[in-house]
Write a protein that holds these residues in place. Structure first.
Motif, short mmCIF file in Angstrom:
data_model
loop_
_atom_site.label_atom_id
_atom_site.label_comp_id
_atom_site.label_asym_id
_atom_site.label_seq_id
_atom_site.Cartn_x
_atom_site.Cartn_y
_atom_site.Cartn_z
N VAL A 54 24.13 36.51 33.24
CA VAL A 54 25.22 36.01 32.02
C VAL A 54 24.61 34.30 32.56
CG1 VAL A 54 26.90 35.50 31.41
CG2 VAL A 54 26.27 37.94 32.32
N GLU A 55 24.25 34.04 32.29
CA GLU A 55 24.03 32.33 32.23
C GLU A 55 25.65 31.40 31.77
OE1 GLU A 55 20.98 30.43 30.63
OE2 GLU A 55 19.28 31.69 31.19
N VAL A 56 26.48 30.59 32.57
CA VAL A 56 27.42 30.25 32.08
C VAL A 56 27.45 28.32 33.04
CG1 VAL A 56 28.58 32.10 32.66
CG2 VAL A 56 28.55 31.06 34.95
N PRO A 57 28.23 27.27 32.98
CA PRO A 57 28.31 26.29 33.19
C PRO A 57 28.35 26.19 34.88
CG PRO A 57 29.64 26.53 30.70
CD PRO A 57 29.51 27.73 31.65
N ASP A 58 27.52 25.67 35.38
CA ASP A 58 27.93 25.61 37.12
C ASP A 58 28.70 25.88 37.46
OD1 ASP A 58 25.33 26.09 38.12
OD2 ASP A 58 24.72 23.80 37.25
N ASP A 59 30.08 25.29 36.44
CA ASP A 59 31.27 24.10 36.83
C ASP A 59 32.48 25.33 36.86
OD1 ASP A 59 31.35 23.69 34.69
OD2 ASP A 59 32.26 21.98 34.80
N ARG A 60 32.44 26.69 36.20
CA ARG A 60 33.03 27.33 35.64
C ARG A 60 32.62 28.89 36.16
NH1 ARG A 60 35.07 25.75 30.58
NH2 ARG A 60 36.56 27.87 31.54
N VAL A 61 32.02 29.28 37.10
CA VAL A 61 31.02 30.50 37.87
C VAL A 61 32.35 31.04 38.52
CG1 VAL A 61 30.13 31.69 39.78
CG2 VAL A 61 28.84 29.41 38.67
N LYS A 62 33.50 30.61 38.95
CA LYS A 62 34.91 31.00 39.37
C LYS A 62 35.62 32.30 38.26
CE LYS A 62 38.61 30.81 42.14
NZ LYS A 62 39.17 30.55 43.47
N GLU A 63 35.64 31.22 37.19
CA GLU A 63 35.99 31.26 35.69
C GLU A 63 35.50 33.25 35.48
OE1 GLU A 63 38.46 28.38 33.63
OE2 GLU A 63 36.71 27.90 35.03
N SER A 64 34.22 32.69 35.64
CA SER A 64 33.59 33.56 34.65
C SER A 64 33.39 34.64 35.25
CB SER A 64 31.82 33.22 34.70
OG SER A 64 32.13 31.61 33.76
N VAL A 65 33.56 34.58 36.81
CA VAL A 65 33.19 35.84 37.30
C VAL A 65 34.70 36.80 37.46
CG1 VAL A 65 32.80 36.61 40.28
CG2 VAL A 65 31.46 35.31 39.29
N ASP A 66 35.35 35.94 37.45
CA ASP A 66 37.55 36.57 37.84
C ASP A 66 36.89 37.46 36.40
OD1 ASP A 66 40.11 37.37 38.26
OD2 ASP A 66 40.23 35.82 36.38
N LEU A 67 36.43 36.77 34.92
CA LEU A 67 36.69 38.21 33.79
C LEU A 67 35.82 38.97 33.43
CD1 LEU A 67 37.47 36.29 30.26
CD2 LEU A 67 35.59 37.43 30.44
N ILE A 68 34.37 38.44 34.26
CA ILE A 68 34.15 39.40 34.40
C ILE A 68 33.91 40.61 34.76
CG2 ILE A 68 31.36 40.03 34.65
CD1 ILE A 68 30.89 37.20 33.00
N SER A 69 34.87 40.33 35.78
CA SER A 69 35.16 41.76 36.98
C SER A 69 36.23 42.11 36.53
CB SER A 69 35.64 41.04 38.19
OG SER A 69 36.92 40.38 37.98
N ARG A 70 36.42 42.26 35.24
CA ARG A 70 38.08 43.14 34.35
C ARG A 70 37.29 43.35 33.61
NH1 ARG A 70 41.06 39.66 32.51
NH2 ARG A 70 40.22 37.57 33.51
N VAL A 71 35.94 43.70 32.05
CA VAL A 71 35.52 43.89 32.13
C VAL A 71 34.61 45.55 32.25
CG1 VAL A 71 33.42 44.37 29.97
CG2 VAL A 71 34.38 41.93 30.92
#
Length: 325
Positions: A54-71
């Motif tokens: 999954v490609e996400v913006p460099d400055d949004r990695v932490k938020e993205s990891v938190d959300l994906i970890s709840r999928v």
């Protein structure tokens, strides 16, 4: 753009290629939908032999990891750095560039390698070469109790380097096994039961609440539902149904044995819920938070009597669990 490697163990071992592909696409949809609708991130996902990238913006990695970890369906995930290589030494150089400073200061490390493809080297070759190159920067290699673990995943002519493995909930992707209606109260058990069916069954779950003390109990129901669905129903917007059940109390008082009120209320609630479920297409069945013997209406005999005549399955994932509080 930053890259997140997503693992989905159970989906990857589904027997039929069609079933597996459908679940992979559903998992991708839920992740991308959650990132877009939940935290406003436009992302892209690519499938690769039992993995998603999954490609996400460099400055949004932490938020993205938190959300994906709840999928639901995600076994684990890792933010990674990707390097293209032609030979083993290219991977070694990338590892020194990435981790040389990280292992300094007396830190002991271990290298773990996973490899997919037909390269002319083994996973052990990579681990030994990278370990030897990094050893001068560190306090040495310790495979049993390292201060830091360095991971390398080799796939084709790409090497992915990372130091974190974040666990996900596992299970099946939400939506892979149909639709259910959960009978949610303002307590703890019924939301947990709904969570288990979302995780294990991969089911879309809507919620029904029977109000006896409006508006106080409705407020509590909405609070509990928000805590459950806003965090875990990623990829699906659940529907909440609230029914005024207070007239039932007057009927019971006028016509029923007081010792039967609890069981009667449950029986009527099941019938109402089954009608709502059929109306909204939640034909998979009903979900409740009942646990055997917890209260008088949850004895074996009462449970059998309460569900008699209900023409759809009733799932009780907590039925054999023991509450410790």
């Amino acid at each position: 753009m930053a890259l997140i490697l997503v693992r989905y163990g159970e989906v990857a071992i589904k027997g039929g290629a069609g079933t597996r592909s459908r679940m992979e696409r559903l998992l991708m949809h839920n992740i991308l939908s959650g990132l877009r609708g939940g935290i406003g991130i436009g992302a892209k996902a690519i499938r690769s032999q039992g993995r998603l990238f999954v490609e996400v913006p460099d400055d949004r990695v932490k938020e993205s990891v938190d959300l994906i970890s709840r999928v639901f369906g995600v076994k684990s995930l890792s933010p990674v750095r990707a390097y293209v290589f032609k030979e083993l030494n290219d991977i070694v150089n990338a590892a020194v560039k990435e981790w040389g400073d990280l292992v300094r200061g007396g830190r002991r490390f271990a290298v773990r390698v996973h490899r997919v493809g037909s390269q002319n080297f083994t996973s052990m070759d990579v681990a030994k070469a990278v370990g030897a190159a990094l050893k001068p920067f560190s306090a040495g290699v310790d495979l049993e109790r390292p201060d830091i673990v360095l991971f390398i995943e080799v796939r084709g002519d790409n090497a992915y380097l990372f130091t974190e493995v974040i666990n996900g909930p596992g299970g099946l992707p939400l939506g892979s096994e149909g639709r259910l209606l959960a009978l949610i109260s303002g307590g703890f058990d019924s939301p947990v039961a709904a969570w288990f069916m979302m995780r294990r069954g991969g089911s879309y779950v809507d919620a029904l609440f029977c109000s006896l003390a409006y508006p106080i109990d409705v407020i509590n129901f909405l609070r509990v539902s928000h805590a459950l669905f806003s965090r875990w129903s990623i990829g699906y917007d659940p529907r909440l149904f609230i029914i005024d059940c207070s007239p039932l109390i007057s009927e019971f008082r006028a016509k029923a044995n007081p010792h039967m009120w609890s069981a009667l209320f449950k029986r009527v609630l099941y019938e109402v819920a089954s009608r709502v479920a059929r109306t909204i297409g939640a034909l998979g069945g009903l979900v409740t938070g009942e646990s055997l013997g917890q209260v008088s209406s949850q004895t074996l005999h009462n449970l059998m009597a309460i569900e008699h005549g209900v023409d759809m399955p009733i799932y009780r994932p907590l039925i054999g669990l023991i509450r410790t509080t």
